[in-house]
Motif scaffolding. Structure first.
Motif, PDB file in Angstrom:
ATOM      1  N   TRP A 353      76.040  41.634  30.217  1.00 46.56           N
ATOM      2  CA  TRP A 353      75.675  40.700  29.024  1.00 46.56           C
ATOM      3  C   TRP A 353      74.750  41.367  27.787  1.00 46.56           C
ATOM      4  CZ3 TRP A 353      71.110  38.388  27.446  1.00 46.56           C
ATOM      5  CH2 TRP A 353      71.318  37.234  26.514  1.00 46.56           C
ATOM      6  N   GLU A 356      76.504  43.922  25.910  1.00 44.71           N
ATOM      7  CA  GLU A 356      77.442  43.240  24.841  1.00 44.71           C
ATOM      8  C   GLU A 356      76.655  42.596  23.748  1.00 44.71           C
ATOM      9  OE1 GLU A 356      80.045  41.094  27.283  1.00 44.71           O
ATOM     10  OE2 GLU A 356      80.834  43.151  28.117  1.00 44.71           O
ATOM     11  N   ALA A 357      75.841  41.588  24.290  1.00 50.81           N
ATOM     12  CA  ALA A 357      74.980  40.832  23.345  1.00 50.81           C
ATOM     13  C   ALA A 357      73.963  41.332  22.549  1.00 50.81           C
ATOM     14  CB  ALA A 357      74.623  39.347  24.209  1.00 50.81           C
ATOM     15  N   LEU A 358      73.312  42.430  23.179  1.00 44.85           N
ATOM     16  CA  LEU A 358      72.094  42.887  22.460  1.00 44.85           C
ATOM     17  C   LEU A 358      71.913  44.448  22.172  1.00 44.85           C
ATOM     18  CD1 LEU A 358      69.558  40.845  24.909  1.00 44.85           C
ATOM     19  CD2 LEU A 358      70.138  40.284  22.419  1.00 44.85           C
TER      20      LEU A 358
ATOM     21  N   GLU B 384      66.991  35.910  23.665  1.00 50.61           N
ATOM     22  CA  GLU B 384      68.307  35.554  23.300  1.00 50.61           C
ATOM     23  C   GLU B 384      69.042  34.597  24.363  1.00 50.61           C
ATOM     24  OE1 GLU B 384      70.135  36.220  20.719  1.00 50.61           O
ATOM     25  OE2 GLU B 384      72.162  35.837  21.484  1.00 50.61           O
ATOM     26  N   GLN B 388      70.728  30.863  23.553  1.00 51.92           N
ATOM     27  CA  GLN B 388      72.092  30.875  23.563  1.00 51.92           C
ATOM     28  C   GLN B 388      71.977  29.504  24.825  1.00 51.92           C
ATOM     29  OE1 GLN B 388      75.075  33.706  24.430  1.00 51.92           O
ATOM     30  NE2 GLN B 388      74.059  35.302  23.112  1.00 51.92           N
ATOM     31  N   ASP B 429      78.356  32.431  32.725  1.00 47.94           N
ATOM     32  CA  ASP B 429      77.872  33.718  32.000  1.00 47.94           C
ATOM     33  C   ASP B 429      76.278  33.727  32.155  1.00 47.94           C
ATOM     34  OD1 ASP B 429      77.192  31.853  30.295  1.00 47.94           O
ATOM     35  OD2 ASP B 429      78.418  32.717  28.605  1.00 47.94           O
TER      36      ASP B 429
END
Lengths: 556, 556
Positions: A353, A356-358, B384, B388, B429
């Protein structure tokens, strides 16, 4: 049977078809070719968000021709003349509505682009409502429960639910349909040029495991039952006949058209088809006492056992049992874990995660160009977790986990149950969580073995094949330790197509029966994981803990 | 009380000491200074792998002088003349063995570098065995259970366990020791130049919460009890006297030496000391019905309530209760969650695993220079996740988790229990896991509130302070939703030192009592999280699920 009697095994998978040319004497692979489905690769006719997955019959036919020709090419000049038999396995249940010649409607004018006139792939879940209706009716209508040899719960992935869904959704398709046909039955019908419903030989494996066919019912479910779901199912049922065939039986010989198309002789015998897991199990070496596990994202577990004396009693909580679905003359049992590699993939996705996200935005903020770095790191996650988890001492405490992240298939199917990770402390790092997850999938395997045994099906050892089996020695060793049994890993990745080749050899009379073909043509074992007594003992308590955690989660 | 009557609050933390010069009229901060401990910063006298954490008394004295001088400098010319009172809070239990003048042995020749002659910091766990001996004896010796007002389980972090450990480990220190003294008692003794055991005023807060002092016992535990642990404890106990003081009481006036050293007048009143959480709770606004939560890696929860009519009955399963430990005239209650921010830190560490284990080598393999990238990504993980998770709709299903990753402090201390994450599916997730973990920490808060209420301690709202409270609005809103109560976040990061300043003002007579000082000098509230009725209702079932999961995990 001579050195130059060859056979072709054809394995239709989800994304591609594989053809293998093999010697019938020893199973040596002389040529092989994999061909993708071009329309499928472009995503046509599918809607993943709606779980709609359809495949066009032309994808199969074009793929079949290319794969067979490619395999023959690899086998060398003069190969074609040596081929004596062909057998086909496919995914399933993957049925299509077809006309009175057995032609899928998508091959008829007006239906070429209609997904409802195409094959409904095994993993299509558009028939959830219809499966629920079937289950409710089976339990309440007062007659025979036709689901009882299929685990007692009819799935939205199966034959009647899918046929019913298409009938009710698409009047034009419903009006044009004269029969329903499984992918594994259609290909042999095409190759032999059946040309009529009578010429189609229905697979015992497909009919018994997915279409509620059983001798105790005199064939498929009673008209009265089907009529209550939709009267149009009654004539469709009549189109199927009442007979089914095991895959060692010849379906016929190659038609002139397909003999030409493949460059083979019209003398070539085409066997009755079956599902990939079942022919694959034969290819991998399934037999009495040997549980065959095909291990990928999920597992499909195949066992065989002698026929019961007296009336056949369903084994409780497995997916299904069918006389002759695997090896003729024996009862074939099917079970499975709805997530296996997917458990690890879930954890990999969790750990990926931040990548991909950061990672991309953070790198950009630092003025760094790191194209492909996140993906490269993500790809190394599972191998490194496996390496570190394997290095933990046996006595190390790791979390106790539950592998039901995609529901539970066996024992006692329940799609609603979920996974868990219990026993986390501040020192519980990623390799420790991973080891807990691997142990959980092994406990899931044990729960199936225990159920087979308690229901009287003998299991002495495990044969494993598939991606996880070959790639993950640590996982396989853990399975062996948890089960306290040898786990043998099948060599190579041709075992499923070789299973089909074994049936081709039996159907062509090159071996007197598929069991002898199986013995002669085995791909062999590439390694055996023997249980480590130092670990097996400790897993006894942990397995009890797993059962307890599962029981709690089911109540909660 | 006049505009120019100022006070100094001094807050000794784990790594540094903070001094705040504040106006006694309105609590306005006129100057502040933080000073680190130089020996501690170099890691001297500690062995983290053995959980040995010792602090040299000179670190405290040098830090104290520098911090007070720095704060006065910031407050401007002429500040020193306006100071009327000083109060000190410290970590605790942080005791040291000292001589007959109350001087820590590390300040005497021959002991300068001996860790056993230094303060044993609150988080030092070298006394595990000794704590076990105390607990076993308390339950079996047939007399009074002296642990009963301290939660019924004596901790290795506390006064007697640490004194016993040092006595038994270090004969030289044992031979030289005339008393044991808490950090919060030693600083006022130094400032007032006590110079003898009689001059040391023992803090009610420290003695009551950590040293098993209680009026029902006539003071500290009976000689017979202590003698069975180690006869040398008996004279040490005698050195403590039987009296204790609340922190609004004056300890004395500044000695000439320290008046000179700090540049203050000898008229300045020095208050009796107390622990940081307790003075901090007063600084944050604790009062009847208002639970004060100091929220960082763990939480310390402070409540107050009226004295009981008749004999005092221990509130079951909390950390301790002491009359006057927080506000004079009221019973102070202490509880806490052994992991709060640490739950999120654990998850961050899990997700950062690929960044640490794989990113540098993978980047190097690609020929990329990415110094600091992994750390920069890791730093963004929690913000983050919070962003989210906050964006997920209320009805979204997230895992049900258990926050006991560092054991459980309250209710019903049990260091052996562990955390869990239950209800995982393939779609679970990282933000969904995170929300489940945040809810779990909020459920942990609720379990404490429920216990206080069921034991008759009123809780109407929560006041939150500390790092997590200020940095994580999503976490605080979830706590409000789960508790169904307002959660007010204290403004700024001076509240603990301001709490000390309030006690300084009370001890110096600038306010008639600390409650009036608290009202006048409050740092204020920077925001209030009000429970969202749309979410509060849904959390009722989930909280019951949390209790069920916890009960299962305790049995398992």
């Amino acid at each position: 049977m001579r050195e130059d009697d060859w056979v072709i095994g054809i394995d239709f998978g989800t994304d591609s078809v594989r053809a293998v040319v093999a010697g019938s004497l020893d199973g040596r692979v002389l040529g092989a070719c994999v061909q993708g489905y071009p329309r499928w690769a472009r995503g046509l006719y599918c809607d993943p968000r709606a779980n709609r997955f359809r495949q066009h019959p032309l994808d199969y036919l074009e793929g079949l021709e290319a794969a067979v020709r490619g395999a023959l090419r690899e086998a060398g000049n003069g190969s074609a003349a040596k081929v004596r038999g062909i057998a086909v396995d496919t995914t399933g249940s993957t049925p299509v509505l077809a006309d009175a010649q057995g032609t899928p409607l998508a091959l008829r004018p007006g239906f070429e682009e209609n997904p409802n006139a195409m094959f409904v792939l095994w993993k299509d879940h558009t028939a959830v409502v219809e499966a629920e209706r079937i289950n409710r009716l089976a339990r309440t209508w007062g007659g025979e429960d036709f689901t009882r040899f299929e685990g007692g719960v009819y799935s939205s992935e199966w034959f009647w639910a899918k046929a019913l869904h298409v009938l009710q959704e698409d009047p034009a398709v419903a009006a044009a349909a004269a029969t329903v046909i499984e992918h594994c039955d259609w290909i042999p019908a095409v190759l032999t040029g059946a040309g009529s419903l009578r010429g189609i030989k229905r697979s015992r494996c497909a009919a018994g495991h997915k279409a509620m066919w059983h001798p105790a019912f005199g064939g498929y479910p009673a008209d009265a039952f089907l009529a209550r779901l939709d009267p149009r199912l009654v004539p469709l049922k009549a189109s199927l006949g009442t007979e089914t065939w095991t895959a060692d039986a010849p379906c016929g010989r190659l038609s002139r058209a397909w003999a030409d198309r493949l460059g083979l002789s019209e003398e070539v015998v085409v066997a009755v088809g079956a599902f990939d897991a079942h022919m694959g199990a034969v290819g991998g070496g399934v037999g009495p006492g040997k549980l065959l596990k095909i291990m990928g994202t999920s597992t499909c577990d195949i066992a065989v056992g002698p026929r019961m004396a007296g009336p056949e009693i369903p084994v409780k909580g497995i997916c299904g049992q069918v006389d002759g679905s695997v090896l003729p003359g024996m009862v074939g049992y099917e079970a499975g874990q709805s997530a296996f590699g997917d458990v690890y993939a879930w954890f990999r996705g969790l750990l990926a995660w931040p990548l991909e996200a950061l990672l991309p935005a953070t790198a950009a903020g630092q003025g760094l160009k790191v194209d492909g770095l996140a993906e490269a790191v993500a790809e190394r996650i599972l191998p490194e977790l496996e390496r570190q988890a394997a290095g933990l001492p046996a006595e190390e405490t790791v979390p106790l986990a539950l592998d039901w992240v995609n529901g539970r298939r066996t024992p006692d199917a329940d799609p609603r149950v979920k996974g868990a990770i219990a026993g986390i402390s501040l020192g519980t790092d990623a390799p420790r969580v991973f080891r807990g997850l691997v142990e959980a999938t092994a406990f899931g395997s044990r729960a199936i073995v225990e159920r087979f045994r308690s229901e009287g099906v003998r299991i002495d050892s495990v044969i494993a094949m598939g991606g996880v089996a070959r790639k993950s020695p640590f996982v396989m060793q853990t399975v062996a330790d948890v089960l306290g049994m040898d786990v043998a890993v099948v060599a190579g990745d041709q075992a499923v197509a070789l299973g089909a080749a074994m049936f081709a050899a039996a159907a062509a009379g090159l071996h007197p029966g598929v069991e002898l073909a199986q013995k002669a043509m085995s791909p062999g074992i590439e390694r055996i994981h023997r249980p480590d007594p130092a670990r097996t003992g400790g897993y006894e308590d942990l397995y009890q803990g797993y059962l307890g955690l599962g029981a709690f989660m089911e109540r909660a």
